[in-house]
Scaffold this motif. Structure first.
Motif, mmCIF file in Angstrom:
data_model
loop_
_atom_site.group_PDB
_atom_site.id
_atom_site.type_symbol
_atom_site.label_atom_id
_atom_site.label_comp_id
_atom_site.label_asym_id
_atom_site.label_seq_id
_atom_site.Cartn_x
_atom_site.Cartn_y
_atom_site.Cartn_z
ATOM 1 N N ILE A 30 0.840 -1.223 0.000
ATOM 2 C CA ILE A 30 0.000 0.000 0.000
ATOM 3 C C ILE A 30 0.867 1.262 0.000
ATOM 4 N N ARG A 31 1.915 1.296 0.857
ATOM 5 C CA ARG A 31 2.618 2.577 1.058
ATOM 6 C C ARG A 31 4.120 2.514 0.806
ATOM 7 N N GLY A 32 4.616 1.286 0.462
ATOM 8 C CA GLY A 32 6.049 1.234 0.165
ATOM 9 C C GLY A 32 6.924 1.115 1.397
ATOM 10 N N LEU A 33 6.333 1.226 2.603
ATOM 11 C CA LEU A 33 7.133 0.995 3.805
ATOM 12 C C LEU A 33 6.276 0.373 4.895
ATOM 13 N N PHE A 34 6.957 -0.306 5.815
ATOM 14 C CA PHE A 34 6.304 -0.982 6.936
ATOM 15 C C PHE A 34 6.905 -0.420 8.212
ATOM 16 N N ARG A 59 12.086 -15.334 7.244
ATOM 17 C CA ARG A 59 13.172 -14.369 6.994
ATOM 18 C C ARG A 59 13.166 -13.903 5.532
ATOM 19 N N GLU A 60 12.938 -14.812 4.614
ATOM 20 C CA GLU A 60 13.000 -14.434 3.188
ATOM 21 C C GLU A 60 11.733 -13.737 2.712
ATOM 22 N N LEU A 61 10.695 -13.714 3.569
ATOM 23 C CA LEU A 61 9.430 -13.076 3.175
ATOM 24 C C LEU A 61 9.339 -11.619 3.640
ATOM 25 N N VAL A 62 10.068 -11.274 4.713
ATOM 26 C CA VAL A 62 9.972 -9.924 5.276
ATOM 27 C C VAL A 62 10.691 -8.923 4.366
ATOM 28 N N PRO A 63 10.042 -7.831 3.985
ATOM 29 C CA PRO A 63 10.693 -6.795 3.160
ATOM 30 C C PRO A 63 11.606 -5.910 4.019
ATOM 31 N N TRP A 64 12.739 -6.473 4.455
ATOM 32 C CA TRP A 64 13.603 -5.807 5.441
ATOM 33 C C TRP A 64 14.021 -4.401 5.003
ATOM 34 N N SER A 65 14.288 -4.205 3.716
ATOM 35 C CA SER A 65 14.803 -2.885 3.286
ATOM 36 C C SER A 65 13.719 -1.807 3.342
ATOM 37 N N ASN A 66 12.438 -2.231 3.412
ATOM 38 C CA ASN A 66 11.332 -1.266 3.516
ATOM 39 C C ASN A 66 10.760 -1.210 4.926
ATOM 40 N N THR A 67 11.395 -1.921 5.852
ATOM 41 C CA THR A 67 10.862 -2.002 7.214
ATOM 42 C C THR A 67 11.581 -1.033 8.151
ATOM 43 N N HIS A 68 10.795 -0.263 8.895
ATOM 44 C CA HIS A 68 11.337 0.680 9.879
ATOM 45 C C HIS A 68 10.970 0.201 11.275
ATOM 46 N N PHE A 69 11.990 0.017 12.108
ATOM 47 C CA PHE A 69 11.787 -0.517 13.455
ATOM 48 C C PHE A 69 11.785 0.592 14.511
ATOM 49 N N VAL A 128 9.454 9.859 10.269
ATOM 50 C CA VAL A 128 9.332 8.648 9.423
ATOM 51 C C VAL A 128 7.899 8.408 8.994
ATOM 52 N N THR A 129 6.952 8.668 9.870
ATOM 53 C CA THR A 129 5.576 8.262 9.578
ATOM 54 C C THR A 129 4.642 9.407 9.233
ATOM 55 N N GLY A 130 5.090 10.630 9.396
ATOM 56 C CA GLY A 130 4.173 11.723 9.048
ATOM 57 C C GLY A 130 3.819 12.554 10.262
ATOM 58 N N PRO A 131 3.484 13.811 10.059
ATOM 59 C CA PRO A 131 3.384 14.819 11.124
ATOM 60 C C PRO A 131 2.198 14.670 12.066
ATOM 61 N N ILE A 132 1.035 14.275 11.616
ATOM 62 C CA ILE A 132 -0.158 14.352 12.492
ATOM 63 C C ILE A 132 -0.044 13.239 13.539
ATOM 64 N N VAL A 133 -1.042 12.461 13.757
ATOM 65 C CA VAL A 133 -0.892 11.325 14.674
ATOM 66 C C VAL A 133 -0.423 10.153 13.825
ATOM 67 N N PRO A 134 0.846 9.826 13.966
ATOM 68 C CA PRO A 134 1.386 8.747 13.128
ATOM 69 C C PRO A 134 0.583 7.471 13.318
ATOM 70 N N GLN A 135 0.409 6.752 12.238
ATOM 71 C CA GLN A 135 -0.277 5.456 12.304
ATOM 72 C C GLN A 135 0.753 4.381 11.984
ATOM 73 N N LEU A 136 1.303 3.785 13.039
ATOM 74 C CA LEU A 136 2.244 2.682 12.811
ATOM 75 C C LEU A 136 1.470 1.479 12.274
ATOM 76 N N ASP A 137 2.114 0.666 11.451
ATOM 77 C CA ASP A 137 1.428 -0.471 10.853
ATOM 78 C C ASP A 137 1.212 -1.593 11.860
ATOM 79 N N LEU A 138 2.181 -1.801 12.741
ATOM 80 C CA LEU A 138 2.078 -2.873 13.730
ATOM 81 C C LEU A 138 2.779 -2.453 15.009
ATOM 82 N N ILE A 139 2.106 -2.624 16.130
ATOM 83 C CA ILE A 139 2.714 -2.370 17.437
ATOM 84 C C ILE A 139 2.626 -3.657 18.248
#
Ligand code: 6PG
Length: 243
Positions: A30-34, A59-69, A128-139
């Motif tokens: 959807i957004r190019g990053l997780f 391990r081989e399924l996770v899009p690590w380069s697009n994932t922000h921790f 990383v996620t945007g100025p308003i109330v960031p919506q993290l994909d998974l917590i």
């Protein structure tokens, strides 16, 4: 709310890994990053190890380069301290997977001023996620025996927080400061996953999900997002009507 009871800690870690992978692929599509916030304590370590394990299918399924921790909370210690949630995630997963260093956003909990560390982390999240109330994909969240989650403890002033996304409460029970995501941020997530394991948690799980007692974990109610509770059989052993 979805409550899933898994046969064992082994099954729990793999069910959580499937959920992690599903959320990551959906977000990137959807957004190019997780964006994901990791929980601390001991329970999530096996999930992190399974995600990083080359002999497992994840391990081989996770899009690590697009994932922000990120971290849902941290102890007021340096990153190399044995109690550091960052250190645990680094040792069990992040140092073993191809995630860009710039995608790892740890809480700078070595800062002697915990409030300043919290403020700085709120800025980092917004960058990383945007100025308003960031919506993290998974917590990811855990559950303490007193019903605390992240570092939102019973009786904590953080329970009444309505604007700040990250806070640095003094935790009288532990005689220390903690740095924690607040309920406004947690409840704005697309998906929130509680991971709970072990018979010592069975009573608090019953109270949080089916009992009268009020505690911080019950304040986790994502507005538009989904709420998952993944429990192993022992942690879910006192729940009624949940197989
Ligand atoms: C922390 C955690 C905390 C944890 C619970 C459960 O920094 O300690 O984020 O909220 O999830 O205390 O901890 P265990 O998984 O070790 O039981």
């Amino acid at each position: 709310m979805i409550v899933e009871k898994l046969e064992s800690p082994w099954n729990l870690a793999r069910a959580a890994a499937r959920h992690f992978v599903a959320c990551s692929l959906e977000a990137v599509a959807i957004r190019g990053l997780f964006t994901v916030a990791l929980s601390g304590g001991s329970t999530p370590r096996s999930l992190y190890e399974v995600l990083a394990d080359p002999d497992e299918p994840f391990r081989e399924l996770v899009p690590w380069s697009n994932t922000h921790f990120f971290w849902s909370d941290e102890r007021h210690v340096p990153p190399d301290h044995p109690d550091s949630n960052y250190r645990m995630a680094h040792e069990s997963m992040l140092s073993h997977v191809p995630v860009p260093k710039d995608n790892i956003h740890r809480i700078h909990s070595e800062n002697p001023d915990p409030a300043a560390a919290a403020q700085a982390y709120e800025e980092t999240i917004k960058e990383v996620t945007g100025p308003i109330v960031p919506q993290l994909d998974l917590i990811l969240l855990g559950l303490g025996n007193d019903g605390h989650t992240a570092s939102i403890f019973p009786g904590s002033e953080v329970l009444n927080e309505t604007t700040r996304l990250v806070a640095a409460p003094w935790v009288e029970q532990l005689k220390t400061y903690r740095i924690t995501m607040t309920l406004p941020l947690i409840n704005s997530a697309t998906s929130v996953l509680f991971l709970v394991s072990g018979s010592e948690k069975a009573e608090i799980v019953r109270e949080v999900l089916q009992g009268p007692r009020r505690c911080p974990a019950q304040e986790v109610k994502p507005g538009s997002g989904e709420l998952w509770w993944m429990l192993d059989k022992d942690a879910g052993s006192r729940l009624h009507n949940i197989n």
